[in-house]
Enzyme design. Sequence first.
Site, PDB file in Angstrom:
ATOM      1  N   GLY A   1     -35.187 -36.689   0.054  1.00 34.26           N
ATOM      2  CA  GLY A   1     -34.540 -37.009   1.324  1.00 34.26           C
ATOM      3  C   GLY A   1     -34.789 -35.997   2.426  1.00 34.26           C
ATOM      4  O   GLY A   1     -34.230 -36.104   3.502  1.00 34.26           O
ATOM      5  N   GLY A   2     -35.599 -34.966   2.159  1.00 32.90           N
ATOM      6  CA  GLY A   2     -35.855 -33.947   3.182  1.00 32.90           C
ATOM      7  C   GLY A   2     -34.801 -32.850   3.188  1.00 32.90           C
ATOM      8  O   GLY A   2     -34.734 -32.037   4.112  1.00 32.90           O
ATOM      9  N   MET A   3     -33.967 -32.793   2.125  1.00 29.45           N
ATOM     10  CA  MET A   3     -32.924 -31.769   2.062  1.00 29.45           C
ATOM     11  C   MET A   3     -33.154 -30.772   0.922  1.00 29.45           C
ATOM     12  O   MET A   3     -32.260 -29.998   0.561  1.00 29.45           O
ATOM     13  CB  MET A   3     -31.547 -32.420   1.936  1.00 29.45           C
ATOM     14  CG  MET A   3     -31.193 -33.242   3.169  1.00 29.45           C
ATOM     15  SD  MET A   3     -29.495 -33.809   3.144  1.00 29.45           S
ATOM     16  CE  MET A   3     -28.612 -32.264   3.364  1.00 29.45           C
TER      17      MET A   3
ATOM     18  N   SER B   1     -35.683 -28.593  -5.034  1.00 27.89           N
ATOM     19  CA  SER B   1     -35.804 -27.131  -4.936  1.00 27.89           C
ATOM     20  C   SER B   1     -34.455 -26.464  -5.190  1.00 27.89           C
ATOM     21  O   SER B   1     -34.384 -25.390  -5.786  1.00 27.89           O
ATOM     22  CB  SER B   1     -36.299 -26.735  -3.546  1.00 27.89           C
ATOM     23  OG  SER B   1     -37.550 -27.315  -3.304  1.00 27.89           O
ATOM     24  N   ALA B   2     -33.371 -27.115  -4.742  1.00 24.21           N
ATOM     25  CA  ALA B   2     -32.031 -26.576  -5.001  1.00 24.21           C
ATOM     26  C   ALA B   2     -31.767 -26.535  -6.505  1.00 24.21           C
ATOM     27  O   ALA B   2     -31.245 -25.545  -7.034  1.00 24.21           O
ATOM     28  CB  ALA B   2     -30.972 -27.429  -4.301  1.00 24.21           C
TER      29      ALA B   2
ATOM     30  N   ASP C   1     -39.560 -24.296  -0.762  1.00 18.66           N
ATOM     31  CA  ASP C   1     -38.157 -24.235  -0.333  1.00 18.66           C
ATOM     32  C   ASP C   1     -37.242 -23.529  -1.331  1.00 18.66           C
ATOM     33  O   ASP C   1     -36.058 -23.319  -1.041  1.00 18.66           O
ATOM     34  CB  ASP C   1     -37.601 -25.659  -0.127  1.00 18.66           C
ATOM     35  CG  ASP C   1     -38.192 -26.338   1.093  1.00 18.66           C
ATOM     36  OD1 ASP C   1     -38.645 -25.630   2.007  1.00 18.66           O
ATOM     37  OD2 ASP C   1     -38.189 -27.589   1.119  1.00 18.66           O
TER      38      ASP C   1
ATOM     39  N   LYS D   1     -30.157 -28.492   2.284  1.00 22.44           N
ATOM     40  CA  LYS D   1     -30.489 -27.792   3.549  1.00 22.44           C
ATOM     41  C   LYS D   1     -30.928 -28.802   4.595  1.00 22.44           C
ATOM     42  O   LYS D   1     -31.420 -29.882   4.270  1.00 22.44           O
ATOM     43  CB  LYS D   1     -31.575 -26.731   3.338  1.00 22.44           C
ATOM     44  CG  LYS D   1     -32.951 -27.237   2.882  1.00 22.44           C
ATOM     45  CD  LYS D   1     -33.873 -27.709   4.005  1.00 22.44           C
ATOM     46  CE  LYS D   1     -35.154 -28.334   3.466  1.00 22.44           C
ATOM     47  NZ  LYS D   1     -35.833 -29.220   4.406  1.00 22.44           N
TER      48      LYS D   1
HETATM   49  O1  C5P Z   1     -43.814 -26.408  -2.222  1.00 19.09           O
HETATM   50  P1  C5P Z   1     -43.427 -27.823  -2.499  1.00 19.09           P
HETATM   51  O2  C5P Z   1     -43.959 -28.302  -3.830  1.00 19.09           O
HETATM   52  O3  C5P Z   1     -41.979 -28.115  -2.337  1.00 19.09           O
HETATM   53  O4  C5P Z   1     -44.175 -28.675  -1.390  1.00 19.09           O
HETATM   54  C1  C5P Z   1     -44.377 -30.055  -1.553  1.00 19.09           C
HETATM   55  C2  C5P Z   1     -45.565 -30.471  -0.723  1.00 19.09           C
HETATM   56  O5  C5P Z   1     -45.205 -30.412   0.654  1.00 19.09           O
HETATM   57  C3  C5P Z   1     -46.792 -29.616  -0.852  1.00 19.09           C
HETATM   58  O6  C5P Z   1     -47.581 -30.005  -1.941  1.00 19.09           O
HETATM   59  C4  C5P Z   1     -47.492 -29.869   0.469  1.00 19.09           C
HETATM   60  O7  C5P Z   1     -48.154 -31.108   0.435  1.00 19.09           O
HETATM   61  C5  C5P Z   1     -46.322 -30.024   1.431  1.00 19.09           C
HETATM   62  N1  C5P Z   1     -46.020 -28.769   2.136  1.00 19.09           N
HETATM   63  C6  C5P Z   1     -46.907 -28.305   3.088  1.00 19.09           C
HETATM   64  N2  C5P Z   1     -46.644 -27.136   3.763  1.00 19.09           N
HETATM   65  C7  C5P Z   1     -45.512 -26.446   3.512  1.00 19.09           C
HETATM   66  C8  C5P Z   1     -44.581 -26.894   2.544  1.00 19.09           C
HETATM   67  C9  C5P Z   1     -44.862 -28.077   1.862  1.00 19.09           C
HETATM   68  O8  C5P Z   1     -47.924 -28.931   3.353  1.00 19.09           O
HETATM   69  N3  C5P Z   1     -45.297 -25.311   4.177  1.00 19.09           N
END
Ligand code: C5P
Length: 310
Positions: free
Chosen positions: A110-112, A116-117, A149, A19
């Site tokens: 990479g920010g994509m 999560s995918a 994500d 994404k």
């Molecule tokens: O949810 P996920 O584990 O993918 O998020 C990784 C990290 O990105 C979180 O631990 C948090 O530090 C940051 N994050 C955030 N706010 C969001 C999504 C992610 O601060 N809405």
Amino acid sequence: MATPLAPEADWIRVRVSGKINLALRVGAVRPNGYHPLATVFQSVSLFDEVGVRWDEPGRFTVSVAGDQADLVPSDGNNLAVKAAKLLADHYGPHRLGAEITIRKTIPVAGGMAGGSADAAGALLACSVLWDLDTSPDDLRGFGAKLGADVPFQLMGGTAFGTGRGDQLVPVLSRGSYHWVLALSEDELSTPAVFRRFDEFNPEAPDDLPLPNEVMNALVAGDAVALGDALINDLEPAAASMRPGLVRVLETGRELGALGAVVSGAGPTCAFLAANEAAAVDLSVQLSSEGLCRAVRRVTGPVPGARLITA
Ligand code: C5P
């Protein structure tokens, strides 16, 4: 005599996409460590493949192949393994097990939302493998427990996300967009980029601006307006940690991109091209600048996690 089943028949395979965020507005960090977001996601045609087959009850393994496979954990820290275990714990803790394979092309860190995918892929594949009675809503609920994500990576297409990015509504989007992605030599840690955002924005708002320009451009199918409207509040934080990103973005713009933006927490940069021919030109020229690890040409929107049928 019955023909033995080919080993391939044991496997359930799912294709998942990367994404980019066409708009990413970020508010002040909450006590749970997450930031409120107002974001527009679009799935693009860079795909990982997740395969699963039965293993002994309680046994979960993963093997990873493809681009940057060595950077992906191949133990219980892999998000696809966590996804399979989450489902198994809910539906049959002593009954279910899975062998998982992942073939990567989505950049790692990479920010994509590649991890999560893969988690989204494992959720869908295991629910089919184990014949679970799960609805798309159930799967999105499990996904939200794994990462912000993951619900979008199940859904795909183009969507507006609020909350942590996990409260989704589909966005009306006309047409198909041609993107050129500049993949970076190294990775960026998402939590670290959000922490830098906090340092830069001690007064981040609680009321996030709605990305109306992006939504209007998508409804109109207007690539020029979309290029102008691309916005990412994490971009200054990501660029401060990888100063080379500024040059990459500027170069893409100079080479004729309609718009340029860091994807999510970076460091992948996304450039919008006017059409396929412009995307081919841009990708060739960007490659020859030697500013990034690799250049990929993709289109969006594409679906999220989908079963691959034989
Ligand atoms: O949810 P996920 O584990 O993918 O998020 C990784 C990290 O990105 C979180 O631990 C948090 O530090 C940051 N994050 C955030 N706010 C969001 C999504 C992610 O601060 N809405």
